[in-house]
Write a protein that holds these residues in place. Structure first.
Motif, PDB file in Angstrom:
ATOM      1  N   GLU A  56     -15.301 -11.053   1.208  1.00 36.15           N
ATOM      2  CA  GLU A  56     -15.573 -11.985   0.185  1.00 36.15           C
ATOM      3  C   GLU A  56     -14.292 -12.339  -0.292  1.00 36.15           C
ATOM      4  N   LYS A  57     -14.307 -13.646  -1.207  1.00 32.38           N
ATOM      5  CA  LYS A  57     -13.279 -14.129  -1.955  1.00 32.38           C
ATOM      6  C   LYS A  57     -13.145 -13.458  -3.188  1.00 32.38           C
ATOM      7  N   GLU A  58     -11.624 -13.033  -3.716  1.00 36.59           N
ATOM      8  CA  GLU A  58     -11.409 -12.906  -4.994  1.00 36.59           C
ATOM      9  C   GLU A  58     -11.750 -13.995  -5.794  1.00 36.59           C
ATOM     10  N   ILE A  59     -12.359 -14.017  -7.201  1.00 41.02           N
ATOM     11  CA  ILE A  59     -12.757 -15.036  -8.037  1.00 41.02           C
ATOM     12  C   ILE A  59     -12.166 -14.777  -9.650  1.00 41.02           C
ATOM     13  N   THR A  60     -11.978 -15.806 -10.082  1.00 43.51           N
ATOM     14  CA  THR A  60     -11.704 -15.865 -11.495  1.00 43.51           C
ATOM     15  C   THR A  60     -12.408 -16.699 -12.207  1.00 43.51           C
ATOM     16  N   PHE A  61     -12.631 -16.252 -13.578  1.00 47.76           N
ATOM     17  CA  PHE A  61     -13.244 -17.165 -14.578  1.00 47.76           C
ATOM     18  C   PHE A  61     -12.545 -18.219 -15.264  1.00 47.76           C
ATOM     19  N   GLU A  62     -12.702 -19.376 -15.201  1.00 43.53           N
ATOM     20  CA  GLU A  62     -11.978 -20.354 -15.966  1.00 43.53           C
ATOM     21  C   GLU A  62     -13.034 -21.276 -17.016  1.00 43.53           C
ATOM     22  N   LYS A  63     -12.117 -21.962 -17.914  1.00 39.90           N
ATOM     23  CA  LYS A  63     -13.100 -22.890 -18.801  1.00 39.90           C
ATOM     24  C   LYS A  63     -13.358 -23.996 -17.996  1.00 39.90           C
ATOM     25  N   GLY A  64     -14.696 -24.293 -18.026  1.00 37.51           N
ATOM     26  CA  GLY A  64     -15.127 -25.525 -17.272  1.00 37.51           C
ATOM     27  C   GLY A  64     -16.837 -25.454 -17.361  1.00 37.51           C
ATOM     28  N   LYS A  65     -17.310 -26.424 -16.763  1.00 40.19           N
ATOM     29  CA  LYS A  65     -18.688 -26.317 -16.709  1.00 40.19           C
ATOM     30  C   LYS A  65     -19.415 -25.224 -15.857  1.00 40.19           C
ATOM     31  N   ASN A  66     -20.401 -24.515 -16.329  1.00 42.06           N
ATOM     32  CA  ASN A  66     -21.175 -23.506 -15.529  1.00 42.06           C
ATOM     33  C   ASN A  66     -22.250 -24.340 -14.667  1.00 42.06           C
ATOM     34  N   THR A  67     -21.859 -23.998 -13.492  1.00 44.45           N
ATOM     35  CA  THR A  67     -22.761 -24.411 -12.261  1.00 44.45           C
ATOM     36  C   THR A  67     -23.716 -23.479 -11.809  1.00 44.45           C
ATOM     37  N   SER A  68     -23.791 -22.295 -12.463  1.00 46.14           N
ATOM     38  CA  SER A  68     -24.930 -21.415 -11.824  1.00 46.14           C
ATOM     39  C   SER A  68     -26.182 -21.867 -12.010  1.00 46.14           C
ATOM     40  N   LEU A  69     -27.186 -21.373 -11.185  1.00 53.80           N
ATOM     41  CA  LEU A  69     -28.529 -21.757 -11.024  1.00 53.80           C
ATOM     42  C   LEU A  69     -29.336 -21.010 -12.361  1.00 53.80           C
ATOM     43  N   ALA A  70     -29.993 -21.512 -13.250  1.00 56.00           N
ATOM     44  CA  ALA A  70     -30.802 -21.021 -14.225  1.00 56.00           C
ATOM     45  C   ALA A  70     -31.865 -20.180 -13.761  1.00 56.00           C
ATOM     46  N   LYS A  71     -31.985 -18.939 -14.026  1.00 54.86           N
ATOM     47  CA  LYS A  71     -33.199 -18.160 -13.632  1.00 54.86           C
ATOM     48  C   LYS A  71     -33.286 -16.966 -14.686  1.00 54.86           C
ATOM     49  N   LYS A  72     -34.529 -16.402 -14.933  1.00 58.17           N
ATOM     50  CA  LYS A  72     -34.665 -15.095 -15.742  1.00 58.17           C
ATOM     51  C   LYS A  72     -33.895 -13.930 -15.000  1.00 58.17           C
TER      52      LYS A  72
END
Length: 556
Positions: A56-72
């Motif tokens: 799998e790929k390494e990832i970093t977090f940056e400023k931008g729109k959160n595109t994750s799916l909303a769920k509990k």
């Protein structure tokens, strides 16, 4: 909150610093993907064992729109292995990120380590409960344990418990073995389509869980500063009384990062580095002569005192000693152990040992003080082997040095005084109030772990880097745990494990130490770090370890 010290009250109010990109608000955090990864070694074998989570790929977090799916989210968290300062803040950061995203999100703390997951023994965290542990040391928020999650039967139980509570992810806070187990559990969950993610967080005061991605495991900063404060106090006392040599054993069975950092902080007369002992194939006699040289040189200047730092596991790095241990394990295998234990006196046992060892190994055994000889034949581990970790190496080396000095006195080459005192610093640093660095780093690791969960990552380690810079400039992201793995022989089987990081003898921290230790051995060049500071100038309160500063070129 009752019976609180003033420091406890003040620390509850401390607000940990987050990396800049995590301060934007969860709605404004996006993912930047890096390149696919491969394991540090044994790529084909690791890939075959982890077909669903490898590469799998390494990832970093940056400023931008959160595109994750909303769920509990219902997340379980586990503290695994030995305590390390800052563990509470990992949980607090995870909790705060969960609740900042959705007040209905739930965090379950499984009690007493991985066994809590298997036994379905947990607590649901609340604001009131969490707030009593912010910025504090210890693992008492839910307790820890050393149960390994490594069998399919255990994984099946874990999956059933997760399903029962609707758990979407499990965060395992631990060292190299614990995060190896996290990777294996993540693979099982993926292979069986459970929908449960597993995220790890890098913990160990020994400092041996690090690589090009993990700059520092949490707890190392606080523990080494705690030990260094006390070593500095001992140095001041030695320089005041001027009549004792202090032999100080510090944590670090598999690597000497703690000893090296304490030496960089305090500049003792002697610090052994296990990795160097192994590389130079040093014998016990050579090590004793090396220390005795410092004692004699200082005595010639009228300084019959000094401080020596000894890594906990150094004897295991001495080649001749490793051979001796292997022969002893063989000597007491099976029925021979019963014959040995049936002997009534140490004299009889000594003769039994003499007959059973090779001449070379017996020569090593015979130079050991009798108390150390007997320690080698006391408690055995579950596999019947010598428990090397029980050997009081600080007493071993002071006794060997004393014998060397007696020989030199007889030869007329030494005329000083040698009085040794012994210390072991281990538990004193494991549950200390975390330094500002560890409080910030751990909170960031926990907060970041939730971001990895929210974006659906599985089998990843929470990663915060650029740690030698101010927290605003830290970089948050994640890396597949399989990237750190290789195959090792464990209990007669090849197993995938996270590769331990040893002290690099060509690395900047060791080179800095190496260039100065000859002077420290003869002169009194002690430095006194003092207690960890929580309030005051940033250069005092937020400073990193000397090791990290040297590795990142912040100190020359």
């Amino acid at each position: 909150m009752k019976n609180l010290s003033p420091l406890q009250k003040a620390r509850y109010q401390y607000t940990p610093k987050l990396p800049g990109m995590l301060r934007n608000g969860i709605a404004e955090i996006c993912v930047k993907e890096g390149l696919p990864t491969e394991s540090v070694a044994d790529q084909e074998k690791i890939k075959a064992l982890f077909p669903n989570t490898y590469g799998e790929k390494e990832i970093t977090f940056e400023k931008g729109k959160n595109t994750s799916l909303a769920k509990k989210q219902v997340v379980g968290v586990i503290l695994s292995g030995g305590q390390a300062p800052g563990g509470h803040n990992v949980i607090c950061g995870l909790y705060d990120a969960l609740k900042a995203t959705d007040k209905n999100n739930v965090l379950l703390g499984f009690k007493n380590g991985p066994s809590g997951l298997l036994d379905d023994d947990y607590i649901e965290f609340t604001d009131e409960y969490i707030n009593e542990y912010r910025n504090t040391g210890g693992f008492d928020i839910i307790g820890s344990g050393r149960t390994k999650l490594e069998t399919k039967e255990q994984f099946k139980v874990a999956a059933e418990v997760a399903k029962k509570h609707g758990i979407t992810a499990i965060v395992i806070i631990g060292g190299d073995d614990s995060n190896t187990n996290a990777a294996v559990l993540a693979e099982y969950f993926a292979a069986n389509n459970t929908g449960v993610q597993v995220i790890g967080c890098p913990k160990t005061i020994d400092g041996d869980l690090k690589n090009e991605d993990i700059e520092c495991s949490f707890g190392f900063d606080t523990a080494t500063k705690t030990y260094s404060e006390v070593i500095g106090n001992i140095e001041r006392d030695a320089n005041s009384a001027k009549k004792y040599w202090h032999f100080v054993k510090v944590m670090g069975r598999s690597a000497s990062h703690v000893a090296l950092e304490c030496a960089l902080e305090t500049q003792p007369n002697i610090c052994l580095i296990s990795e160097e002992v192994a590389a130079k194939k040093m014998s016990l006699s050579q090590i004793a002569d090396y220390i005795a040289d410092s004692v004699a040189a200082r005595a010639a200047k009228g300084m019959n005192f000094g401080v020596a730092i000894i890594p906990e596991g150094v004897v295991e790095f001495v080649p001749e000693f490793s051979v001796l241990i292997a022969e002893i394990n063989e000597l007491l295998a099976g029925a021979k152990a019963d014959a040995f234990n049936a002997l009534a006196t140490w004299k009889e046992k000594y003769e039994f040992i003499k007959k059973g060892l090779t001449a070379a190994s017996f020569a090593v055994f015979d130079i050991l003080p009798e108390t150390i000889q007997q320690q080698l034949f006391l408690e055995r581990d579950p596999h019947g082997n010598v428990q090397v970790s029980l050997i009081e190496s600080e007493k071993l080396f002071s006794a060997l040095v004393k014998a060397k000095l007696a020989e030199r006195k007889k030869a007329g080459t030494y005329n000083g005084k040698f009085n040794a005192l012994h210390h072991f610093f281990g538990y004193e640093g494991r549950c200390a109030f975390p330094s500002n660095f560890d409080a910030d780093y751990c909170y960031s690791l926990g907060y970041n772990a939730f971001m990895l969960i929210q974006y659906g990552f599985n089998g990843y380690l929470s990663k915060v880097s650029n740690l030698s810079r101010p927290a605003e400039e830290w970089v948050a992201g994640g890396m597949p745990i399989t990237k750190m793995m290789n195959m090792e022989r464990r209990h007669g089987e090849d197993k995938p494990v996270i590769k331990k990081a040893l002290v690099e003898l060509d690395g900047a921290p060791f080179k800095y130490f190496e260039a100065r230790r000859a002077t420290w051995a003869v002169e009194t060049a002690y430095t006194y770090p003092g207690a960890i500071q929580y309030f005051g100038p940033s250069e005092v309160c937020d400073r990193t370890t000397v090791t990290l500063a040297l590795e990142k070129g912040m100190l020359k």
